[in-house]
Design a protein around this motif. Structure first.
Motif, PDB file in Angstrom:
ATOM      1  N   SER A   1      70.464 114.344  65.300  1.00  0.00           N
ATOM      2  CA  SER A   1      70.879 113.245  64.172  1.00  0.00           C
ATOM      3  C   SER A   1      72.222 113.708  63.584  1.00  0.00           C
ATOM      4  O   SER A   1      72.788 112.825  62.944  1.00  0.00           O
ATOM      5  N   ASN A   2      72.707 114.859  64.020  1.00  0.00           N
ATOM      6  CA  ASN A   2      74.136 115.263  63.442  1.00  0.00           C
ATOM      7  C   ASN A   2      75.053 114.737  64.119  1.00  0.00           C
ATOM      8  O   ASN A   2      74.859 114.806  65.739  1.00  0.00           O
ATOM      9  N   GLU A   3      75.963 113.944  63.830  1.00  0.00           N
ATOM     10  CA  GLU A   3      77.287 113.232  64.842  1.00  0.00           C
ATOM     11  C   GLU A   3      77.831 114.264  65.446  1.00  0.00           C
ATOM     12  O   GLU A   3      78.510 113.877  66.520  1.00  0.00           O
ATOM     13  N   GLU A   4      78.093 115.548  65.209  1.00  0.00           N
ATOM     14  CA  GLU A   4      78.712 116.542  65.647  1.00  0.00           C
ATOM     15  C   GLU A   4      78.217 117.258  66.611  1.00  0.00           C
ATOM     16  O   GLU A   4      78.751 117.971  67.610  1.00  0.00           O
ATOM     17  N   GLU A   5      76.677 117.133  67.042  1.00  0.00           N
ATOM     18  CA  GLU A   5      75.993 117.740  67.976  1.00  0.00           C
ATOM     19  C   GLU A   5      75.495 116.397  69.063  1.00  0.00           C
ATOM     20  O   GLU A   5      74.864 115.492  68.323  1.00  0.00           O
ATOM     21  N   ASP A   6      75.370 116.772  70.194  1.00  0.00           N
ATOM     22  CA  ASP A   6      74.815 115.746  71.222  1.00  0.00           C
ATOM     23  C   ASP A   6      73.455 116.078  71.335  1.00  0.00           C
ATOM     24  O   ASP A   6      72.470 115.368  71.253  1.00  0.00           O
ATOM     25  N   THR A   7      72.951 117.395  71.114  1.00  0.00           N
ATOM     26  CA  THR A   7      71.428 117.753  71.270  1.00  0.00           C
ATOM     27  C   THR A   7      71.162 118.785  70.392  1.00  0.00           C
ATOM     28  O   THR A   7      71.842 119.458  69.780  1.00  0.00           O
ATOM     29  N   LYS A   8      69.707 118.858  70.063  1.00  0.00           N
ATOM     30  CA  LYS A   8      69.097 120.087  69.183  1.00  0.00           C
ATOM     31  C   LYS A   8      68.222 120.645  69.983  1.00  0.00           C
ATOM     32  O   LYS A   8      67.253 120.410  70.665  1.00  0.00           O
ATOM     33  N   ILE A   9      68.153 122.089  69.973  1.00  0.00           N
ATOM     34  CA  ILE A   9      67.212 122.940  70.621  1.00  0.00           C
ATOM     35  C   ILE A   9      65.734 122.614  70.154  1.00  0.00           C
ATOM     36  O   ILE A   9      65.526 122.814  68.943  1.00  0.00           O
ATOM     37  N   LEU A  10      64.883 122.505  71.014  1.00  0.00           N
ATOM     38  CA  LEU A  10      63.568 122.335  70.721  1.00  0.00           C
ATOM     39  C   LEU A  10      62.812 123.669  70.991  1.00  0.00           C
ATOM     40  O   LEU A  10      61.925 124.202  70.522  1.00  0.00           O
ATOM     41  N   LEU A  11      63.228 124.113  72.172  1.00  0.00           N
ATOM     42  CA  LEU A  11      62.211 125.357  72.907  1.00  0.00           C
ATOM     43  C   LEU A  11      63.164 126.332  73.663  1.00  0.00           C
ATOM     44  O   LEU A  11      63.926 125.625  74.526  1.00  0.00           O
ATOM     45  N   GLN A  12      63.054 127.693  73.722  1.00  0.00           N
ATOM     46  CA  GLN A  12      63.801 128.422  74.506  1.00  0.00           C
ATOM     47  C   GLN A  12      63.016 129.809  74.677  1.00  0.00           C
ATOM     48  O   GLN A  12      63.357 130.619  74.081  1.00  0.00           O
ATOM     49  N   PRO A  13      62.042 129.761  75.463  1.00  0.00           N
ATOM     50  CA  PRO A  13      60.995 130.727  75.644  1.00  0.00           C
ATOM     51  C   PRO A  13      61.609 131.864  76.203  1.00  0.00           C
ATOM     52  O   PRO A  13      60.742 133.060  76.118  1.00  0.00           O
ATOM     53  N   ALA A  14      62.731 131.842  77.075  1.00  0.00           N
ATOM     54  CA  ALA A  14      63.005 132.963  77.798  1.00  0.00           C
ATOM     55  C   ALA A  14      64.458 133.554  77.072  1.00  0.00           C
ATOM     56  O   ALA A  14      65.248 134.322  77.722  1.00  0.00           O
ATOM     57  N   ARG A  15      64.736 133.426  75.746  1.00  0.00           N
ATOM     58  CA  ARG A  15      65.806 133.871  75.179  1.00  0.00           C
ATOM     59  C   ARG A  15      66.291 135.142  75.226  1.00  0.00           C
ATOM     60  O   ARG A  15      67.208 135.601  75.436  1.00  0.00           O
TER      61      ARG A  15
ATOM     62  N   VAL B   1      75.146 113.737  83.295  1.00  0.00           N
ATOM     63  CA  VAL B   1      74.339 112.454  83.005  1.00  0.00           C
ATOM     64  C   VAL B   1      74.980 111.602  81.738  1.00  0.00           C
ATOM     65  O   VAL B   1      75.285 110.310  81.914  1.00  0.00           O
ATOM     66  N   GLY B   2      75.643 112.237  80.850  1.00  0.00           N
ATOM     67  CA  GLY B   2      76.589 111.518  79.796  1.00  0.00           C
ATOM     68  C   GLY B   2      75.749 110.807  78.696  1.00  0.00           C
ATOM     69  O   GLY B   2      76.253 109.750  78.121  1.00  0.00           O
ATOM     70  N   LEU B   3      74.405 110.767  78.544  1.00  0.00           N
ATOM     71  CA  LEU B   3      73.553 110.038  77.680  1.00  0.00           C
ATOM     72  C   LEU B   3      72.837 110.908  76.778  1.00  0.00           C
ATOM     73  O   LEU B   3      71.979 112.021  77.087  1.00  0.00           O
ATOM     74  N   SER B   4      73.184 111.135  75.493  1.00  0.00           N
ATOM     75  CA  SER B   4      72.666 111.711  74.431  1.00  0.00           C
ATOM     76  C   SER B   4      71.460 111.515  73.965  1.00  0.00           C
ATOM     77  O   SER B   4      70.594 111.907  73.102  1.00  0.00           O
ATOM     78  N   GLU B   5      70.494 110.244  74.245  1.00  0.00           N
ATOM     79  CA  GLU B   5      69.481 109.346  73.911  1.00  0.00           C
ATOM     80  C   GLU B   5      68.306 110.251  74.620  1.00  0.00           C
ATOM     81  O   GLU B   5      67.154 110.030  74.405  1.00  0.00           O
ATOM     82  N   LEU B   6      68.614 110.848  75.651  1.00  0.00           N
ATOM     83  CA  LEU B   6      67.529 111.484  76.476  1.00  0.00           C
ATOM     84  C   LEU B   6      67.073 112.768  75.941  1.00  0.00           C
ATOM     85  O   LEU B   6      67.930 113.586  75.080  1.00  0.00           O
ATOM     86  N   TYR B   7      65.983 113.361  76.507  1.00  0.00           N
ATOM     87  CA  TYR B   7      65.603 114.699  76.396  1.00  0.00           C
ATOM     88  C   TYR B   7      65.788 115.637  77.484  1.00  0.00           C
ATOM     89  O   TYR B   7      66.097 114.745  78.730  1.00  0.00           O
ATOM     90  N   TYR B   8      66.356 116.865  77.416  1.00  0.00           N
ATOM     91  CA  TYR B   8      66.953 117.597  78.618  1.00  0.00           C
ATOM     92  C   TYR B   8      66.002 119.050  78.701  1.00  0.00           C
ATOM     93  O   TYR B   8      66.023 119.596  77.423  1.00  0.00           O
ATOM     94  N   ALA B   9      65.507 119.137  79.605  1.00  0.00           N
ATOM     95  CA  ALA B   9      64.702 120.420  79.834  1.00  0.00           C
ATOM     96  C   ALA B   9      65.401 121.120  80.789  1.00  0.00           C
ATOM     97  O   ALA B   9      65.170 120.915  82.022  1.00  0.00           O
ATOM     98  N   GLY B  10      66.370 121.840  80.848  1.00  0.00           N
ATOM     99  CA  GLY B  10      67.059 122.635  81.733  1.00  0.00           C
ATOM    100  C   GLY B  10      66.606 123.931  81.950  1.00  0.00           C
ATOM    101  O   GLY B  10      65.628 124.495  81.390  1.00  0.00           O
ATOM    102  N   SER B  11      67.400 124.612  83.208  1.00  0.00           N
ATOM    103  CA  SER B  11      66.822 125.995  83.609  1.00  0.00           C
ATOM    104  C   SER B  11      65.178 126.167  83.922  1.00  0.00           C
ATOM    105  O   SER B  11      64.467 127.107  83.442  1.00  0.00           O
ATOM    106  N   HIS B  12      64.604 124.807  84.773  1.00  0.00           N
ATOM    107  CA  HIS B  12      63.196 124.860  85.028  1.00  0.00           C
ATOM    108  C   HIS B  12      62.447 124.703  83.654  1.00  0.00           C
ATOM    109  O   HIS B  12      61.352 125.219  83.763  1.00  0.00           O
ATOM    110  N   GLY B  13      62.870 124.034  82.715  1.00  0.00           N
ATOM    111  CA  GLY B  13      62.011 123.873  81.398  1.00  0.00           C
ATOM    112  C   GLY B  13      62.506 125.123  80.544  1.00  0.00           C
ATOM    113  O   GLY B  13      61.493 125.052  79.445  1.00  0.00           O
ATOM    114  N   MET B  14      63.127 126.179  80.665  1.00  0.00           N
ATOM    115  CA  MET B  14      63.290 127.076  79.693  1.00  0.00           C
ATOM    116  C   MET B  14      64.366 127.084  78.669  1.00  0.00           C
ATOM    117  O   MET B  14      64.568 127.847  77.919  1.00  0.00           O
TER     118      MET B  14
END
Length: 371
Positions: free
Chosen positions: A187-201, A167-180
């Motif tokens: 807000s960190n310039e060195e990171e595109d995304t921040k983890i919100l939830l990983q219920p199956a870690r 997709v190449g867009l950092s302004e979206l939310y992403y729920a991968g692995s069927h939402g897991m």
């Protein structure tokens, strides 16, 4: 669930779409505590569910069910009949979201529209090689415009880093692995995304073991491909001769015998192997709505667009809530909990473009001074 399972930074709102001088589109109600509460309210502590041990016959039937008969080539005698069947389906059961756009716009009037998008078969065409499922530049522009005007998320069976690369867009939310694996803008310039939830870690070690076992077991089946989507595994059989489906099903069954923590589900031309927990795309949609402050509001209209059987979990959630609607992307009539349909990714792009145009007109009218 440990503190590592859910991470949400208090400054995330600064990285939301529309943060440049405007109120953030996603209004975060708090940090990790709010996210954790939303998660536990949905499924407790990700309770394990008994994994059903599939028989090979059931697996083959699932494979057939996810592989609708190919439409005849244009110009053949059967093509008009197929087109007529699809037209009757959209006319009587699942109207086109484009043909019914005025109805969609009327439902959205005065409400905060939130857009959820599947990836494969929705934003990109289905292709034989999953690593080549690229979206067009025009589609990317359309999705970027959507994210500028609406809260938006990609909900997919793919691993987050892979679909984020597509997709190449950092302004979206992403729920991968069927939402897991749910991530949001950072807000960190060195990171595109921040983890919100990983219920199956906790399942990562067993998933990696099962991946290696499946790779070894299926290598004798020409065309079979196993994809590691981090918190789930995908066994692609789009390029496998139908005569070899039964041996492939036996191979998958043999591997799963050794991993009772995992369960088998089906997708479009793919067998999905996931942790046996109560979590799916529908739960991911509920989680995002709840943890980000949109769950208990009557002025919200969630719209979910997807093409796969796995998207039905999200369609069902919206239908059960009586708020928002699902849009099924399909060229073939199907039983679905969606409310509208689109034919293919090109129609998805047209719908997204029209949605943004509608929003711009509304915003322009609201800013126009009254005489």
């Amino acid at each position: 669930m440990t503190n590592q399972d859910v991470v949400m930074a208090p400054d995330m709102a600064a990285a939301m779409p529309g943060s440049s001088g405007r109120a953030p589109l996603f209004a975060c109600r708090g940090a990790a505590a709010a996210v954790s509460a939303a998660y536990h309210e949905l499924v407790g502590a990700a309770a394990h569910v008994p994994a059903i041990r599939p028989c090979a016959g059931w697996v083959v039937e699932a494979m057939r069910a996810s592989s609708p008969t190919r439409s005849p080539a244009a110009g053949t005698a059967a093509a008009p009949a197929v087109d007529g069947e699809h037209d009757a389906w959209t006319r009587t059961k699942l109207p086109s979201a484009l043909g019914s756009f005025e109805q969609v716009a009327a439902a959205a009037k005065g409400k905060r529209v939130i857009v959820f998008l599947d990836y494969d078969g929705t934003l990109s065409p289905i292709v034989a090689d999953p690593d080549m499922a690229f979206m067009s530049d025009e589609m990317r522009a359309a999705v970027r415009d959507v994210a500028e005007h609406f809260p938006a998320a990609i909900v997919t069976g793919r691993r987050v880093d892979k679909v984020h690369g597509f997709v190449g867009l950092s302004e979206l939310y992403y729920a991968g692995s069927h939402g897991m694996d749910i991530k949001g803008p950072s807000s960190n310039e060195e990171e595109d995304t921040k983890i919100l939830l990983q219920p199956a870690r906790e399942f990562l070690p067993v998933i990696n073991k099962a991946y290696k076992a499946l790779m070894e077991k299926t290598k004798s089946t020409p065309g079979a491909r196993v994809e590691n989507n981090k918190f789930c595994l995908s066994v692609h059989f789009r390029c496998v001769d139908e005569k070899r489906w039964n041996p492939l099903a036996e191979q998958v069954k043999a591997v799963l015998r050794d991993y009772p923590e995992l369960k088998l589900t089906q997708g479009r031309k793919v067998l999905e192997i996931r942790p046996a927990i109560m979590w799916d795309k529908g739960k991911a949609v509920e989680f995002l709505l709840k943890s980000l402050g949109f769950d208990d509001r009557g002025d919200v209209l969630p719209v979910y667009i997807g093409d796969d059987r796995t998207d039905e979990d999200a369609f069902k959630v919206l239908r059960t809530r009586g708020q928002g609607f699902g849009i099924l992307v399909s060229k073939c009539p199907k039983e679905t909990d969606a409310s509208y349909s689109l034919h293919d990714p090109s129609e998805v792009m047209e719908f997204l473009v029209r949605l943004v145009q509608w929003k711009r007109r509304r915003s322009s009218s609201a800013m126009r001074p009254r005489v």
